[in-house]
Design an enzyme around this catalytic site. Sequence first.
Site, PDB file in Angstrom:
ATOM      1  N   VAL A 538       0.796  -1.257  -0.059  1.00  0.00           N
ATOM      2  CA  VAL A 538       0.090  -0.024   0.081  1.00  0.00           C
ATOM      3  C   VAL A 538       0.912   1.353   0.038  1.00  0.00           C
ATOM      4  O   VAL A 538       0.620   2.353  -0.635  1.00  0.00           O
ATOM      5  CB  VAL A 538      -0.865   0.097   1.166  1.00  0.00           C
ATOM      6  CG1 VAL A 538      -1.646   1.491   1.306  1.00  0.00           C
ATOM      7  CG2 VAL A 538      -1.997  -1.310   1.134  1.00  0.00           C
ATOM      8  N   GLN A 541       2.231   1.911  -3.546  1.00  0.00           N
ATOM      9  CA  GLN A 541       1.440   2.525  -4.327  1.00  0.00           C
ATOM     10  C   GLN A 541       0.904   3.935  -4.095  1.00  0.00           C
ATOM     11  O   GLN A 541       0.695   4.727  -4.680  1.00  0.00           O
ATOM     12  CB  GLN A 541       0.026   1.714  -4.570  1.00  0.00           C
ATOM     13  CG  GLN A 541      -0.889   1.946  -5.710  1.00  0.00           C
ATOM     14  CD  GLN A 541       0.072   1.986  -7.023  1.00  0.00           C
ATOM     15  OE1 GLN A 541       0.855   1.434  -7.181  1.00  0.00           O
ATOM     16  NE2 GLN A 541      -0.560   2.713  -7.934  1.00  0.00           N
ATOM     17  N   GLU A 542       0.635   4.075  -2.712  1.00  0.00           N
ATOM     18  CA  GLU A 542       0.192   5.433  -2.276  1.00  0.00           C
ATOM     19  C   GLU A 542       0.946   6.631  -2.328  1.00  0.00           C
ATOM     20  O   GLU A 542       0.715   7.569  -2.733  1.00  0.00           O
ATOM     21  CB  GLU A 542      -0.522   5.143  -0.931  1.00  0.00           C
ATOM     22  CG  GLU A 542      -1.564   4.283  -0.659  1.00  0.00           C
ATOM     23  CD  GLU A 542      -2.955   4.964  -1.100  1.00  0.00           C
ATOM     24  OE1 GLU A 542      -2.897   6.299  -1.488  1.00  0.00           O
ATOM     25  OE2 GLU A 542      -4.010   4.702  -1.048  1.00  0.00           O
ATOM     26  N   SER A 543       2.376   6.254  -1.905  1.00  0.00           N
ATOM     27  CA  SER A 543       3.252   7.431  -1.782  1.00  0.00           C
ATOM     28  C   SER A 543       4.460   7.333  -2.413  1.00  0.00           C
ATOM     29  O   SER A 543       5.278   8.016  -2.196  1.00  0.00           O
ATOM     30  CB  SER A 543       3.497   7.745  -0.284  1.00  0.00           C
ATOM     31  OG  SER A 543       4.081   6.989   0.546  1.00  0.00           O
ATOM     32  N   TYR A 648      -5.594   0.786  -9.440  1.00  0.00           N
ATOM     33  CA  TYR A 648      -4.938   0.770  -8.143  1.00  0.00           C
ATOM     34  C   TYR A 648      -5.275  -0.710  -7.366  1.00  0.00           C
ATOM     35  O   TYR A 648      -4.219  -1.030  -6.857  1.00  0.00           O
ATOM     36  CB  TYR A 648      -5.860   1.543  -7.322  1.00  0.00           C
ATOM     37  CG  TYR A 648      -5.417   1.910  -5.639  1.00  0.00           C
ATOM     38  CD1 TYR A 648      -4.448   2.842  -5.234  1.00  0.00           C
ATOM     39  CD2 TYR A 648      -6.150   0.703  -4.716  1.00  0.00           C
ATOM     40  CE1 TYR A 648      -3.980   2.570  -3.989  1.00  0.00           C
ATOM     41  CE2 TYR A 648      -5.653   0.933  -3.436  1.00  0.00           C
ATOM     42  CZ  TYR A 648      -4.584   1.790  -3.256  1.00  0.00           C
ATOM     43  OH  TYR A 648      -4.482   1.938  -1.726  1.00  0.00           O
TER      44      TYR A 648
END
Length: 671
Positions: A538, A541-543, A648
Amino acid sequence: MAQRPRSAEGRQSLLGTALLGLCCLGTGVALAAGRQVLVQLAPPLTPNSSAAELTRSRKHSLDPDRRRDAALLLSAQAKSSPEERRHWLQGQGWGNHGNSRVLAAISLKRAALAAQASGRPQEAQALWAELLRRFPQEPASADALYALGRQQPKLRLTLLERFAAHPAALAAALEAGDALHLARWGARWPGAEALLLQTCETRAAALSAEDKQRLAAGLAQLGRSEAALRCLGNTPATAELQLRLAQTLLRGNRAQQTQAEDWLLRLAQSEGPHGAEAARLLAQSPAAGAVERLQQLPPTLQDSAPVQARLAEAGQVDPATVLSRWPNDPASWELQWSEARKALLQRDWRQASGWLSQLESANLPAPLAARQLFWRGWSAQQQGDQASAEQFWRQTQRSQPLGYYSWRASERLGQSHQELTSTEPLQPWQPLASGDTRIDALWQRGQALEAWESWRTKQGGRSPSRPEEFLIEGRLRTAIGDDWTGLGQLERASFRLPQIGCRGQLERERQLHPRRFGAELGTASEATGVDLALLLAVAKQESRFSPSVRSGAGASGLLQLMPATASELAGEPLDHQALIDPARNAALGAAYLKQLLSSTGGNLFQTIASYNAGPGAVASWLNSRGFDLQREPELWTEAIPYPETRLYTKKVLGNYWSYRRLAESAETLCR
């Protein structure tokens, strides 16, 4: 005077002496040759070499090059102290040719930095001066100009002229408030954006048309299209600037998209040097009105893969014709998937098979080949051909040994993976293969920062344009800690580079999945019971492991939490500043994932989709689209109505599988 004849004894004595000399000479030659053989047989030192081997080579190697290599590698170790680095690098600034020149300059630079950090300013100044005197054109001298420029301001001007794109020059430009230099050579440099905006707002009247265009181009690089347009005012944008601005505006609201489309159409109709790129960007516009504009292009530009692919998606051109004419164009690759996905969601397995077989999987980049092969296997199984399905799924695994489709192929093959692990994988050093022996020499000696600075200087601040350049620059950036840009570049390269076999692809996947913030994420994993691999997946992918990132919607930090969600989890108000702390963000993000896992019964697809789109939205999809999440999660995911959430979910779950399997050997993954 005539010489007297020598006696027999004298002649024998001379002969013996000569023979002894020859023996000694032969022995010396043999020893020298033997030493050379030993030097050549010794394996090269790299960041893979052990600390013991490096220390031994630094002290006892017969080869001065090897001693310096060891010194540079030792100095690059994270735990080394400034005094240790100073000791190792002492006397290593020798050499003036080829790679030796590069390494000599770097040795002097590193020694100067070590002396400075050790509280020896005079020694550092002397080393900087020597570096600048002996190697004025080497990129390492940019740091000397920066350091010496504190007392000699003229040297800062030399720095900006001689090494315009070097990080030292960008730092000097920021200190001097030189927004125009940063706009041209380093708009993404930390602090540059604020300076560019301030200069546009406070000095607009004093700026020439050329200055405004340069500042606007810098802001366009940063995605600040509105600010760029304000900075331009009534100044017309050049064709190149229009292209840059249009690329950003196409991602904006409808009015911005319309402006971008108007610019692109005019550029394409002018049939100038930017026409083909303008047509390509116009074909990528998400607005329906772009199709009408594409039909107004000159015939030569209309008859191109990007334009024809977009017209095919709009139902105005036969997709099969586009695929047959341009099988190796990225526009065709996406067109093929678009048509195949439509057929899959209609459960028309025969038609899906037809579209998926239109292009040879061997000619596609590995991630796209894996997608194609997986769904060919799915379609074959649905048509009753289990043997072909399994063959396609095994090909999927060989094409891309990690990632989303490798995972789904493994599941469909019913493979057992009790060996799955989240332990720290061994990721040995690999050559950079940049095509520049000087940069590669620095990389091999553990000097990633210097390799990056040399690469950037060589590129002149130019952004990568070819997938090979994205790969090299991505590796350099991630090596120096710039994961936000570097991981994005590596991913972009992976979707364009040709396949290189299972083992080569495995190495690329490892580069794409670094482990960052292990302590913070590990602590959060232990506290909540959420798999560490899922937290890594996560966060990536997020940051892209960049804690200070803030999304347009307001999500912040490592796991991109909305302040309202984070405040509810923490039981106290939290703002962006509080959420950029990696430990706090990891703890709250893990707690939120635990909640979602609990509410979904541990279903990973539903959990990850909910993390992106919200639990309410995902709950409304469960029974309304005709796909069974439990039996066919792959189709359920493809039917997600939000394109962002659809992508995503696959990205995060692919990351998850990859992080769980990274520790496994190539022999296991590529068998």
